[in-house]
Scaffold this active site. Structure first.
Site, PDB file in Angstrom:
ATOM      1  CE1 TYR A   1      94.841  61.175  47.357  1.00  0.00           C
ATOM      2  CE2 TYR A   1      95.628  62.570  45.246  1.00  0.00           C
ATOM      3  CZ  TYR A   1      95.724  61.804  46.465  1.00  0.00           C
ATOM      4  OH  TYR A   1      96.514  63.107  47.376  1.00  0.00           O
TER       5      TYR A   1
ATOM      6  NE  ARG B   1      98.817  61.107  55.636  1.00  0.00           N
ATOM      7  CZ  ARG B   1      99.466  61.942  54.622  1.00  0.00           C
ATOM      8  NH1 ARG B   1     100.282  62.992  55.135  1.00  0.00           N
ATOM      9  NH2 ARG B   1     100.136  60.954  53.516  1.00  0.00           N
TER      10      ARG B   1
ATOM     11  CG  HIS C   1      92.741  63.426  45.902  1.00  0.00           C
ATOM     12  ND1 HIS C   1      92.560  64.061  47.796  1.00  0.00           N
ATOM     13  CD2 HIS C   1      92.412  65.160  45.532  1.00  0.00           C
ATOM     14  CE1 HIS C   1      93.521  64.660  48.008  1.00  0.00           C
ATOM     15  NE2 HIS C   1      93.891  65.624  46.286  1.00  0.00           N
TER      16      HIS C   1
ATOM     17  CG  ASN D   1      93.489  66.816  50.880  1.00  0.00           C
ATOM     18  OD1 ASN D   1      92.503  67.554  50.462  1.00  0.00           O
ATOM     19  ND2 ASN D   1      95.345  66.746  50.955  1.00  0.00           N
TER      20      ASN D   1
ATOM     21  CB  CYS E   1      93.141  69.547  44.817  1.00  0.00           C
ATOM     22  SG  CYS E   1      94.533  68.266  45.152  1.00  0.00           S
TER      23      CYS E   1
HETATM   24  P1  NAD Z   1     100.763  69.291  59.593  1.00  0.00           P
HETATM   25  O1  NAD Z   1     100.355  68.056  60.316  1.00  0.00           O
HETATM   26  O2  NAD Z   1     101.834  69.814  59.843  1.00  0.00           O
HETATM   27  O3  NAD Z   1      99.395  70.180  60.164  1.00  0.00           O
HETATM   28  C1  NAD Z   1     100.152  71.975  60.002  1.00  0.00           C
HETATM   29  C2  NAD Z   1      99.588  72.466  60.317  1.00  0.00           C
HETATM   30  O4  NAD Z   1      98.443  72.721  61.311  1.00  0.00           O
HETATM   31  C3  NAD Z   1     100.363  72.582  61.833  1.00  0.00           C
HETATM   32  O5  NAD Z   1     101.423  72.933  62.425  1.00  0.00           O
HETATM   33  C4  NAD Z   1      99.286  71.418  63.257  1.00  0.00           C
HETATM   34  O6  NAD Z   1     100.091  72.306  64.976  1.00  0.00           O
HETATM   35  C5  NAD Z   1      98.550  72.611  62.377  1.00  0.00           C
HETATM   36  N1  NAD Z   1      97.304  72.971  63.343  1.00  0.00           N
HETATM   37  C6  NAD Z   1      96.627  71.657  63.797  1.00  0.00           C
HETATM   38  N2  NAD Z   1      95.064  72.002  63.801  1.00  0.00           N
HETATM   39  C7  NAD Z   1      94.984  73.184  64.169  1.00  0.00           C
HETATM   40  C8  NAD Z   1      93.999  74.045  64.349  1.00  0.00           C
HETATM   41  N3  NAD Z   1      93.135  73.822  64.859  1.00  0.00           N
HETATM   42  N4  NAD Z   1      94.436  75.927  64.073  1.00  0.00           N
HETATM   43  C9  NAD Z   1      95.590  76.061  63.417  1.00  0.00           C
HETATM   44  N5  NAD Z   1      96.369  75.035  63.449  1.00  0.00           N
HETATM   45  C10 NAD Z   1      95.857  73.832  63.752  1.00  0.00           C
HETATM   46  O7  NAD Z   1      99.965  68.873  57.681  1.00  0.00           O
HETATM   47  P2  NAD Z   1     100.554  68.764  56.048  1.00  0.00           P
HETATM   48  O8  NAD Z   1     101.546  67.815  55.965  1.00  0.00           O
HETATM   49  O9  NAD Z   1     101.658  70.466  56.284  1.00  0.00           O
HETATM   50  O10 NAD Z   1      99.137  69.212  55.645  1.00  0.00           O
HETATM   51  C11 NAD Z   1      97.992  70.739  55.928  1.00  0.00           C
HETATM   52  C12 NAD Z   1      97.151  69.971  55.428  1.00  0.00           C
HETATM   53  O11 NAD Z   1      96.947  70.498  53.468  1.00  0.00           O
HETATM   54  C13 NAD Z   1      96.185  68.535  55.384  1.00  0.00           C
HETATM   55  O12 NAD Z   1      95.026  68.779  55.560  1.00  0.00           O
HETATM   56  C14 NAD Z   1      96.605  68.041  54.177  1.00  0.00           C
HETATM   57  O13 NAD Z   1      95.838  67.279  53.753  1.00  0.00           O
HETATM   58  C15 NAD Z   1      96.591  69.679  52.963  1.00  0.00           C
HETATM   59  N6  NAD Z   1      96.906  69.219  51.796  1.00  0.00           N
HETATM   60  C16 NAD Z   1      96.201  69.766  50.874  1.00  0.00           C
HETATM   61  C17 NAD Z   1      96.497  69.737  49.367  1.00  0.00           C
HETATM   62  C18 NAD Z   1      95.700  69.869  48.872  1.00  0.00           C
HETATM   63  O14 NAD Z   1      95.854  69.587  47.535  1.00  0.00           O
HETATM   64  N7  NAD Z   1      94.561  70.442  48.689  1.00  0.00           N
HETATM   65  C19 NAD Z   1      97.785  70.003  49.684  1.00  0.00           C
HETATM   66  C20 NAD Z   1      98.905  69.930  50.930  1.00  0.00           C
HETATM   67  C21 NAD Z   1      98.200  69.210  52.841  1.00  0.00           C
HETATM   68  C1  G6P Z   2      98.688  65.376  47.345  1.00  0.00           C
HETATM   69  C2  G6P Z   2      97.167  65.994  47.215  1.00  0.00           C
HETATM   70  C3  G6P Z   2      97.311  66.168  48.503  1.00  0.00           C
HETATM   71  C4  G6P Z   2      97.490  65.379  49.593  1.00  0.00           C
HETATM   72  C5  G6P Z   2      98.971  65.682  49.475  1.00  0.00           C
HETATM   73  C6  G6P Z   2      99.463  64.339  50.255  1.00  0.00           C
HETATM   74  O1  G6P Z   2      99.208  66.369  45.869  1.00  0.00           O
HETATM   75  O2  G6P Z   2      96.824  66.270  45.801  1.00  0.00           O
HETATM   76  O3  G6P Z   2      95.496  66.577  48.796  1.00  0.00           O
HETATM   77  O4  G6P Z   2      97.472  66.406  50.812  1.00  0.00           O
HETATM   78  O5  G6P Z   2      99.517  64.763  48.135  1.00  0.00           O
HETATM   79  O6  G6P Z   2     100.941  64.162  50.359  1.00  0.00           O
HETATM   80  P1  G6P Z   2     101.849  63.438  51.249  1.00  0.00           P
HETATM   81  O7  G6P Z   2     103.042  63.827  50.813  1.00  0.00           O
HETATM   82  O8  G6P Z   2     101.194  64.227  52.283  1.00  0.00           O
HETATM   83  O9  G6P Z   2     101.474  62.265  51.989  1.00  0.00           O
HETATM   84 MN    MN Z   3      94.544  67.576  47.216  1.00  0.00          MN
END
Ligand code: NAD
Ligand code: G6P
Ligand code: MN
Ligand code: MN
Length: 429
Positions: free
Chosen positions: A249, A93, A198, A147, A168
């Site tokens: 966004y 990232r 977004h 994401n 989301c």
């Molecule tokens: P993070 O960096 O903590 O990753 C979460 C876990 O995924 C880690 O422990 C990592 O080892 C694991 N991982 C990586 N590749 C993998 C694979 N192939 N199989 C299984 N596990 C795997 O990330 P985070 O900040 O907790 O965010 C996780 C995801 O969720 C991101 O893609 C983020 O963008 C997304 N997210 C989306 C929303 C939303 O609104 N849709 C909200 C929060 C987070």
């Molecule tokens: C928002 C979005 C998520 C995104 C997150 C990022 O809430 O909806 O899709 O992953 O923010 O937050 P962070 O704390 O990782 O910057």
């Molecule tokens: Mn989102």
């Protein structure tokens, strides 16, 4: 009871999901919760496992928690698969953000060049997961948070038979915020949404059935902003002529110059959002290790994704109980937004039934909204194609089509650098 598999179980967000499950366990009746991660996430997974088990024990409910690297075993026979993984961890990232900003374009996790690169890393993995689901749990619902959620969900919709819903935290946070402002329950808030993940416009706001969107246009009502979004406000005159409330966004598009200025400063100080999140994450995992901690700690609210789990748990409850409620979800368009392709993934209000999720008709979209919406969706469509087929020409077209990329030449330079550092994550190219 339900079997739920969480892919990316080592995420610092997992305790929030647990809180949601615990609060709804009487109705949800989760029997097994599988937390799946990979070798790189070993340490995080084991800390999360410990905390989650303490949370369950303290709640008095009995949910079996299984932390594993064995994805197939976790998926087998599951009722729900929740994806929240990050291919390449936060380290990648950081590259996404830095390479973009270095070339004086906006560097962001989901928007622009950064989100594009994250999509290319993620698509092969999500399709692999879908393969497992098709084989081992064909009836399961896949709830995708990974994401860029709109693009990743569109890849699944187009290239698998899995029943997928993209989620989301933004929509539910609008309900929460307006409920708090007007001092009513979330059920008394109705919002019309148009757009894609977004890039979401609120075209109507009703409080107990009465239209109140003008309160926002005249500054009498606050708008929700996620913690990861710069907090400079909106020009109210602009909102009035837009005729809608843009999501956070949208600042990347409507206020690009101001955001880029801020990002260039953060870049110089080594303090982009990826750096900030790495710091918050260290703090979070230090807190999680405290054996006396038995609930979701306050620090988690510093992450942009706060309350994402509430959206997931509400949705699972709705499906399980077949309540036929409205949720704001990422689903196949099917004509709901007439100016977008029929097979595009859109984020709109949907009716949720046990066996299907149906988007509500949005109708005509104003030209203010239509232009940017079609533009970004075309970029997303090309990104899905590039991510699936591994065609560098399509990848170049995709990135060049993004409204925040100034030229084909610039796109080529950024692509080259991004591909170089991402090599190990791009088996399709
Ligand atoms: P993070 O960096 O903590 O990753 C979460 C876990 O995924 C880690 O422990 C990592 O080892 C694991 N991982 C990586 N590749 C993998 C694979 N192939 N199989 C299984 N596990 C795997 O990330 P985070 O900040 O907790 O965010 C996780 C995801 O969720 C991101 O893609 C983020 O963008 C997304 N997210 C989306 C929303 C939303 O609104 N849709 C909200 C929060 C987070
Ligand atoms: C928002 C979005 C998520 C995104 C997150 C990022 O809430 O909806 O899709 O992953 O923010 O937050 P962070 O704390 O990782 O910057
Ligand atoms: Mn989102
Ligand atoms: Mn079952």
């Amino acid at each position: 009871g339900l079997k739920i598999a969480v892919i990316g179980g080592g995420s610092s967000y997992t305790p929030e999901l647990l809180e949601g499950i615990i609060n709804n366990q009487e109705l949800l009746r989760v029997e097994e919760l599988w937390l799946v991660d990979i070798e790189e996430g070993k340490q995080k997974l084991s800390i999360i496992e410990g905390l989650v088990k303490r949370m369950i024990q303290a709640s008095g409910h009995s949910v079996k928690i299984i932390a594993t690297f064995n994805r197939q075993e976790a998926i087998k026979g599951a009722d729900y698969i929740i994806t929240q993984f990050r291919v390449g961890q936060l380290k990648m990232r950081r590259y996404d953000e830095y390479i973009a900003i270095k070339h004086r374009v906006i560097g962001q996790e989901t928007t622009g060049a950064g989100g594009f690169m994250k999509a290319l890393r993620t698509i092969p993995v999500i399709l692999d997961i879908c393969n497992d689901i098709e084989q081992l749990a064909p009836e399961a619902w896949l709830l995708n948070f990974t994401n860029p959620a709109g693009i990743v969900t569109e890849a699944v919709l187009k290239h698998s038979d899995v029943k997928v819903i993209g989620l989301c935290n933004n929509p539910i946070n609008y309900y929460k915020k307006f409920a708090a402002i007007y001092n009513v329950s979330m059920n008394d808030v109705s919002i019309n949404f148009t757009g894609i993940n977004h890039l979401l416009w609120l075209t109507e706001l009703y409080i107990k059935g009465e239209s109140r969107i003008k309160d926002v246009f005249h500054g009498c009502s606050d708008i929700y902003e996620a913690k990861n979004i710069p907090d400079f406000g909106w020009d109210l005159q602009f909102l009035r002529s837009l005729g809608a409330i843009p999501c956070g966004y949208h600042k990347y598009y409507y206020q690009s110059d101001q955001i880029l200025q801020q990002q260039l400063e953060e870049f110089k100080r080594n303090e982009t959002r990826a750096d900030q999140v790495q710091k918050i994450e260290r703090e979070l995992f230090a807190t999680y290790q405290n054996p006396n901690l038995i609930e979701k700690p306050k620090v988690l609210e510093q992450r942009g994704g706060a309350y994402y789990s509430e959206a997931a748990v509400h949705l699972m409850k709705s499906i399980e109980l077949n309540t036929k409620e409205v949720h704001t979800l990422n689903v196949r368009n099917n004509g709901a937004i007439s100016c977008l392709p029929i097979n595009a993934c859109i984020e709109v209000n949907c009716v949720v039934e046990r066996h299907q999720v149906t988007p509500l008709q949005v109708g005509q979209v104003s030209p203010q909204i239509r232009g940017l919406l079609q533009h970004v969706k075309a970029y997303e469509e090309l990104t899905v194609e590039a991510g699936v087929n591994g065609d560098k020409g399509v990848a170049h077209q995709a990135l060049t089509s993004h409204p925040l990329i100034p030229s084909a030449e610039q796109a080529k330079t950024i692509l080259k650098e991004m591909f170089f550092v991402n090599k190990e994550f791009l088996p399709q190219f």
